[in-house]
Each structure stands twice: as structure tokens, then as C-alpha cells.
Design an enzyme around this catalytic site. Structure first.
Site, PDB file in Angstrom:
ATOM      1  CG  ASP A 293      39.905  64.108 -76.114  1.00 27.88           C
ATOM      2  OD1 ASP A 293      39.522  65.241 -76.411  1.00 27.88           O
ATOM      3  OD2 ASP A 293      40.817  63.505 -76.714  1.00 27.88           O
TER       4      ASP A 293
ATOM      5  CG  ASP B  20      42.600  64.922 -73.224  1.00 25.87           C
ATOM      6  OD1 ASP B  20      41.793  65.858 -73.383  1.00 25.87           O
ATOM      7  OD2 ASP B  20      42.867  64.093 -74.103  1.00 25.87           O
TER       8      ASP B  20
ATOM      9  CB  CYS C 203      51.926  59.928 -41.790  1.00 23.29           C
ATOM     10  SG  CYS C 203      52.805  58.424 -41.358  1.00 23.29           S
TER      11      CYS C 203
ATOM     12  CB  CYS D  32      49.733  55.051 -42.487  1.00 23.84           C
ATOM     13  SG  CYS D  32      50.212  55.788 -40.906  1.00 23.84           S
TER      14      CYS D  32
ATOM     15  CG  ASP E 225      44.321  60.778 -77.129  1.00 22.41           C
ATOM     16  OD1 ASP E 225      43.569  61.750 -76.956  1.00 22.41           O
ATOM     17  OD2 ASP E 225      44.852  60.499 -78.221  1.00 22.41           O
TER      18      ASP E 225
END
Length: 830
Positions: free
Chosen positions: A506, A714, A103, A100, A710
Site C-alpha cells: 500500500d 487494507d 480434528c 489438530c 496500514d
């Protein structure tokens, strides 16, 4: 003949055989170390390690583990995790105990007070701690001991083991959740019996109360352990987190119910069933949060998996397989057809076509010959190359991309959801109000009424609704979107996607299909186009080249040909990087590059040459056709634009979003694509490693940026962006680096995801608002003594049920009616 170790391949000494089951099959090992390593490899899903190990090469058995933390102080050990072994060093540690925002705060503040620690930042999503320290003032072992002292068992980050660690943690959490669900169902029957009349008989009531006590004790000890442990850690560190309030509510309910059970003569109710109920609900929320982060942390490891670990070293007239790490600059290696390049280097002998799509993102295969540069991870297609080594491993272009991914991952701020921000104040206020109620009623109504009132306050304000507000909405949205082709891997992205104001695309494989297609042809006079293309496709059908496949498929689609329509081809021969040759109906056909045909003595018509040069500026690839030594024409192939791309750009622009095309292609080609898509800003001629910098620059201007891509190139940009979106047809690495994966490859889903994020955020705000409203109404009633712990226990889950029910409404987002309503405004604009 001596039996060999399944892991290292060495002979097993007599009397030292170790047998272990691996994926249901018993395997033999030479020692427990090899057996344990093999189990970890298979547990992490990395058994392809054994396929990458060259035949005949033996591994070394792993050394016995060193349990002494001081072991990490040695430079030889730190060199595996630390880049620079100077006075100032930096390392990434990993701790499964981080769960969390409290922390994050605790670790960073504790480390800041430690002498010699220069910087400590925590990435909550990855559960990683980046530490920079002065090795002259403090040792790494002291840092790890300090983290252990506040409840975080930290170890140096090892990407190869992290996935197994995450799987183990999530599996343990699921076991606790299942146990709580099982006990909840059993205790429910006891409660039904008590509420149905068994409570009127003292003997039956005591019997059922003790049964509930036994079951609740086991559930609290096992299923409640994560909350109790987290609360104890917070108390030791003098911080207040969600676990403190949860644990206090659980323990108060438990001990009050135990007190009533031990004193049956007193009038009172037990709440063991309530205790188990909200433990089950809270574990659901925690598990849903955990699974959303499980697979998205090891993009850098997946990147490095693209780079072969062994190479064929050419030395003294013969080749032998050696580990890549042993290669020196200037050494010569052989790369055969179908192999990936293991290093960055330059060709010293041979010719071949090389597929660089995984690195450059561009679909066209590049001819390579003497003097040309090649990159690690790219694929050699059809010729054997001799390559001189320039750089290896992390020094390669692929290695630098890995570094950018890791850097971008570390730069993301820790998750600060609304519930985490409210929780410290909420917990402190809850405890204070409960204490005030207890004190007031102790002096005005006695100890029993005071305990009941204080318990009612703690039960009624249990923050499970806050804990479920965000993960339930995200879980429902993630589940329903996954069934509709949008895989949301990092749920928190739904809280930020609606804020995105700049979408960066892209080009190749994203706005275009990444597949070449025959778009045009220019012929000499009196050419039978259909007949000639049938002959061309018949020859190309025998080639393994991607352009040949694209050409063959295009001809099939254009004229309706099938495989039976291909003509018989004689004397077929492929010339790597040049073209193909074949004899059809006793006539020789040459299909390939202009340079190759000219070298074969074929004269190229000037008009067709000029046309080919012009088409090159439009990203069209020219394939020349010669018949009996005479040019018949030239074919033009182009990467096809996705049919839905223009509509997506129009939708985003209609919403006031900025849209940018980011490409490594020349500006003329990129501008041409942008124009076909209705116009957008263009950033062209960008090197793969510079895409990450483009996103960083846009963010430096204060913009919220989404990156859609893709390719491997990238990946750093996908991680750097506020939201990374990858297409399912892309590389595994791009999908691992992204927050959202469009599994159906329909990029219109980008707009759908934006709308879904807005709907999800609205639902989260509604959930939190309902929880606050519930507490504002119910807490005063509990403090006034109007609500007993029984009524509080009945009404408390209602806030969670409201949250769950409201989150479930997100499922209607993908109904046909809702989809039609979202599309209607766009259709009206056109």
C-alpha cells in the site's frame, strides 16, 4: 430512591439485589442474567460498551439462557447467525475442542456423510466450522448434536464472546502446564534419592515409589486430561492422531510403573518421573501453539467497533439519540465535530472537513458540503453536518469490508504442518512395532521381558519431539523477533513467508509516512519568506486541523522556531473546509484554499494557479497565503516517502521478488512515487473494497503474495494474502488482520522477516530430521531388548532437548554480528 442496575440501568426491585465483584469493585445488578452478561463483557475486555451506551437510555435485562439445543432451530434465533433464511442455509460454528489437523479431517468427513449437509469446512486457526445445509432435510440442532457425538461441543460463532472463550481455554491449559511443572520438580527429588542409594533399601524404595505414584496419578488425571480426552475421541471416531500415541505411551508407562510398585519383590524400575516429564514438555508445545492464535481471530469484530452503535436522529426540529439499527433509509441525522459517522449517507446541510484515512488509507482530509457522500466510521473534523441515511450496519462500505475480511479468513486452508502429516503413520507404526516386540519376546523371554521391551518401544518413540519441532522453533523466532520490533502473531506464517514471490505495498502510510510536510513554496516578488512563514505558523498554530499542524511543525523545523516565537494573533477564526483568518501586527492574514480566497474577493495570480494545478498531479496539496487581501504566495505540502523504502524495494528486487505498488491515488501520483523508489509495477486508482480482489487475482495466477499495509481498507487484502504485514503506526484493525506487525514502523523489517522465516523453516526441518534419525537408531535397539525402559526414559527426552536447543539457536539471528552480515551483501551491491 431505588438503586439502579449497573448493567441495564433499570431500578432494582426490592429483595432481588444481586452483588458481583467487577474488576475488584462490588457492583449491584437487578438479576443474575445482567450480572453474568456484565462479567462476560469485562472478561472479554469490551467494557467500552458502556461508554457507547447513550446516557438515559435503558437496556433490557438479558433473557434466561435456553439450554435446549432445539432452540437453535427457530428462525428468530438463526437470523442472528444466518444471512439467508431460505431452504439452503449457512452458519459458522465455533468449537474449542479443535486442536489438530486430525480434528479437521474428522469433522469434515463426519459432516460429509450426514444427509442434508451440503458443505462443511473447518478453519483450524480460528477453530471455526462453516456449515451449509438443506433446512428441509436436516435441522441445525441435529448438526450440533452430531458434532457433540464425536467430541466437539459446537455453538454458533459470536465474535463478541470468542475472545473470552479463547482466554478461558488458554488459561486452563496454562494451569495444567504449571501443575505438571510443579509436580515434576517435586518428583525429581524422589528420583535423586532413589538413584543415590535409597533404592538399595526395600522399605525406602517402596515408600518413594508410592509417593511418586500418588503425585503421578494426580498429574495424569489433571495435566494429562487434554491428551487422554483427545485420544478417546479419536478412538470413538476410529481415527488415529497424535494424542493416541501420547496417551498410550503415558498409560503404558503409568500402569507398568504401578505394577512394579505393587510387586516390590520383583526386579523392575518405575517411570513416574518420566511420565510427568514428557507431560510437561508436551503441554509446553501445546500452550505455545495456542497463544499464537489467541488474538488474531476477531478482526471483523474490531472493524465493526469502528462504527458507532448510536446516532443523533433529527426529527421534528430536535435531535434524540437512537440505536443505529432503528434508522430507516432517508432519515436525517446530525453528526457533530469529533464524531464518527454512524451510517453511509449524503450531506443535506452544513460544511466540514472529514478524515477518511481509516477507510481510504489516504491522509488528506476531504471537504464535505451539501450533496457529498459520507461513509460510516470516518471522522467529522470541524463542522456540524446533517446527513440523510443511505445504508446502515452491514450494508455500509465498512460493513462490506467486514464481510470481505470474514470471507478471506474462511478461505485460508487449515494448517497442515509436517508433524500432523507424518503423525498418523508414525502412531500406527509405533503401536505395531511395540505389539510385535511384545509378542516376539513373550514367546522367547517371558511376560516381564516382553512388557519391558514393548514399553521401551512406546517410550522411546513417544512423539513429543515431533510435537515440539514446529512450535518450539516458531516460539523462539516469535519471541526474539518481538523484542526486535517484529510481532509475529500467527506463527505458521514463518513456514510460508520464505515462499513469497510477490510483495504488494500500500502507498499511503506504508511506503510513505502518512504525514503531510511542507516541501516547497512559491512567492510573489519582494516577500520576506522567514517573516511571513512565522506569521502564517502563528495563525495556523491556533487551528486544530491536521494540515495546520503539519504546516506549523514544518516551519518550526525549517527555521528552528519554538512555541515562544509565535506572534500574537487577533480575531482568529477557522472556516471549516476552507481555511483560517487572523490579524497579526494589525495586518489581516487569510490562509486556505484557492476557492475560498476567490470567494473572499482575493485575485489569484495566473502563474501561481498553473503551478498549483501541476503540483496537484504530484500529490501535493496547495495552501494559499493572502495578506491584506493580496496573495503573497502558495505553500505545497506532500506526504513524505519513508527514507528506508527505496532500500527495501532494492533488496527485494535483488532477491528476484516481484514488487507492486497498490494505491487508490491517481496513476500519475502512484507512478511518481514508484519512480522515486527505484521503479516497480503500479496498480493505481483501486477502490478500498477492490484491493482484496487484486490479491485474489494475483493468487489465481499461482503466485504466493504478501500484502503490506496500514489502513482499514487494507484489512481484507491483508487477510486474503498468503502473508499479511501491517505497520504498527496503522489502524488497530489492520494490525489485527495481519500475520506480522512491524512495531518499529521500519519497513526494512519486511526483508528481515523474510530472512527470519527461511531460518525458522530450516530449523523446523532440522528438528524433524533429528527426531526421525533418533527414532531410526533407537527403535531397533529398543525392539531388540538392548534398551530397557529406564534407558529409554533417559534417552527419550534427549530428542526433545535437541529440538529445544536447536530452536534456541534462532536467538542469534538478531545479534549485531548477524545483522551486519545480512546487510553486507546489500551494501556491496550499491
Amino acid at each position: 430512591m431505588a438503586q439502579q442496575c449497573f448493567h441495564c440501568g433499570q431500578a432494582i426491585p426490592q429483595g432481588e439485589l444481586v452483588l458481583r465483584p467487577i474488576q475488584g469493585e462490588e457492583r449491584a445488578f437487578c438479576c443474575h442474567g445482567c450480572a453474568s452478561v456484565c462479567e462476560v463483557i469485562y472478561e472479554a475486555g469490551m467494557q467500552s460498551f458502556y461508554q457507547r451506551t447513550p446516557d438515559g437510555e435503558l437496556l433490557s435485562p438479558p433473557p434466561p439462557p435456553n439450554k435446549d439445543i432445539e432452540f437453535y432451530d427457530h428462525d428468530e434465533v438463526q437470523s442472528q447467525y444466518v444471512g439467508d433464511l431460505g431452504d439452503r442455509r449457512e452458519i459458522t460454528l465455533m468449537s474449542e475442542a479443535i486442536h489438530c489437523a486430525a480434528c479437521v479431517w474428522l469433522i469434515e468427513h463426519t459432516m460429509a456423510k450426514m444427509d442434508g449437509v451440503l458443505l462443511a469446512t473447518v478453519n483450524f486457526t480460528n477453530k471455526q466450522i462453516k456449515v451449509r445445509w438443506d433446512n428441509q432435510r436436516v435441522k441445525l440442532s441435529d448438526i450440533i448434536k452430531k458434532l457433540n457425538s464425536i467430541g466437539y461441543d459446537a455453538t454458533p460463532y459470536d465474535p463478541s464472546a470468542s475472545e473470552a472463550a479463547y482466554r478461558k481455554a488458554n488459561r486452563e491449559l496454562l494451569y495444567r502446564l504449571g501443575f505438571a511443572g510443579f509436580t515434576m520438580m517435586n518428583v525429581m527429588w524422589f528420583s535423586v534419592a532413589l538413584y543415590s542409594g535409597a533404592a538399595d533399601d526395600l522399605e525406602y524404595r517402596n515408600y518413594f515409589h508410592w509417593l511418586e505414584f500418588i503425585i503421578a496419578t494426580a498429574t495424569l488425571a489433571y495435566s494429562g486430561q487434554p491428551f487422554l480426552k483427545g485420544a478417546w475421541t479419536s478412538i470413538k471416531s476410529r481415527s488415529v492422531g497424535m494424542d493416541v500415541s501420547i496417551s498410550l505411551g503415558m498409560l503404558t508407562t503409568y500402569f507398568y510403573s504401578l505394577w512394579v510398585t505393587m510387586h516390590p519383590e520383583n526386579v523392575g524400575e518405575v517411570y513416574f518421573d518420566t511420565l510427568i516429564d514428557f507431560m510437561f514438555l508436551l503441554l509446553i508445545g501445546r500452550y505455545l501453539e495456542a497463544i499464537s492464535k489467541n488474538k488474531a481471530i476477531d478482526a471483523s469484530r474490531r472493524l465493526m467497533d469502528l462504527q458507532p452503535k448510536v446516532a443523533r436522529l433529527w426529527e421534528n426540529g430536535e435531535s434524540r439519540i437512537v440505536p443505529v439499527r432503528t434508522l430507516l433509509k432517508g432519515a436525517t441525522i446530525l453528526v457533530k465535530p469529533g464524531d464518527q459517522f454512524p451510517v453511509d449517507g449524503h450531506v443535506v446541510d452544513g460544511e466540514s472537513m472529514v478524515n477518511e484515512a481509516m477507510l481510504s488509507g489516504e491522509s488528506r482530509e476531504i471537504p464535505k458540503s451539501k450533496g457529498d457522500a459520507v461513509s460510516a466510521g470516518t471522522l467529522n473534523i470541524d463542522g456540524t453536518l446533517s446527513v440523510a441515511v443511505d445504508s446502515i450496519l452491514q450494508d455500509t462500505k465498512l460493513g462490506r469490508i467486514v464481510h470481505l475480511v470474514e470471507e478471506a479468513q474462511g478461505s485460508k486452508a487449515p494448517i497442515q504442518c509436517t508433524a500432523d502429516k507424518i503423525m498418523p503413520w508414525f502412531v500406527s507404526t509405533t503401536i505395531t512395532l511395540a505389539a510385535m516386540s511384545f509378542v516376539y519376546w513373550y514367546f522367547n523371554a517371558g511376560i516381564e521381558f516382553a512388557i519391558m521391551t514393548g514399553t521401551a518401544v512406546l517410550i522411546i518413540t513417544c512423539p513429543c519431539a515431533f510435537g515440539l519441532a514446529t512450535p518450539m522453533a516458531i516460539a523462539v523466532a516469535s519471541g526474539v523477533s518481538a523484542r526486535n520490533g517484529i510481532l509475529i502473531k500467527n506463527g505458521t506464517v514463518l513456514e510460508t513467508l520464505h515462499q513469497i514471490e510477490h510483495f504488494v505495498f500500500d502507498k499511503t502510510g506504508t511506503l510513505t509516512k502518512g504525514q503531510m510536510k511542507l516541501v516547497d513554496a512559491l512567492w510573489e516578488a519582494e516577500v520576506d519568506e522567514k517573516r511571513l512563514l512565522q506569521q502564517v505558523a502563528s495563525v495556523e498554530f491556533r487551528s486544530e486541523h491536521s494540515l495546520a499542524h503539519a504546516l506549523t511543525e514544518s516551519v518550526k523545523q525549517r527555521y528552528g522556531f519554538g512555541s515562544r516565537d509565535w506572534l500574537e494573533v487577533e480575531s482568529f477564526k477557522a472556516h471549516p473546509g476552507k481555511g483560517v483568518y487572523g490579524v497579526v501586527n494589525a495586518v489581516a492574514l487569510q490562509i486556505g484554499t484557492a476557492k475560498w480566497l476567490q470567494s473572499e474577493g482575493v485575485a489569484l495570480p495566473p502563474a501561481l494557479q498553473d503551478a498549483a494545478e501541476q503540483r496537484a498531479y504530484q500529490a501535493q496539496t496547495a495552501v494559499w497565503v493572502a495578506k491584506a487581501g493580496q496573495v503573497q504566495g502558495v505553500l505545497f505540502l506532500e506526504d513524505e516517502i519513508r527514507p528506508e523504502a527505496a532500500e527495501l524495494v532494492a533488496r527485494l528486487k535483488a532477491q528476484g521478488k516481484r514488487v507492486t505498488l497498490l494505491s487508490g491515488d491517481c496513476k500519475v501520483v502512484a507512478d511518481s512515487v514508484a519512480e522515486k523508489l527505484g521503479g516497480m509495477h503500479v496498480i493505481a486508482e483501486v477502490l478500498p473494497e477492490d484491493k482484496n480482489q487484486v490479491i485474489r487475482d494475483l493468487q489465481a495466477e499461482g503466485q504466493k503474495v504478501a500484502m503490506i499495509g496500514d489502513g482499514v481498507n487494507d484489512a481484507p487484502a491483508l487477510v486474503r494474502a498468503d502473508v499479511g504485514i501491517a505497520l504498527g503506526s496503522g489502524t488497530d484493525v489492520s494490525m489485527d488482520s495481519a500475520d506480522i506487525v512491524l512495531m518499529g514502523n521500519d519497513i526494512l523489517a519486511v526483508d528481515t522477516a523474510v530472512a527470519l522465516s527461511a531460518r525458522t523453516l530450516k530449523t523446523i526441518k532440522q528438528n524433524i530430521a533429528s527426531s526421525i534419525t533418533y527414532n531410526l537408531i533407537m527403535v531397533p535397539l529398543a525392539m531388540s531388548g538392548v534398551l530397557t525402559p529406564l534407558i529409554a526414559a533417559i534417552t527419550m527426552p534427549l530428542s526433545s532437548l535437541v529440538v529445544i536447543g536447536n530452536a534456541a539457536r534462532i536467538r542469534s539471528f538478531f545479534t549485531p554480528k548477524a545483522i551486519a552480515a545480512r546487510r553486507r551483501p546489500q551494501q556491496g551491491e550499491h
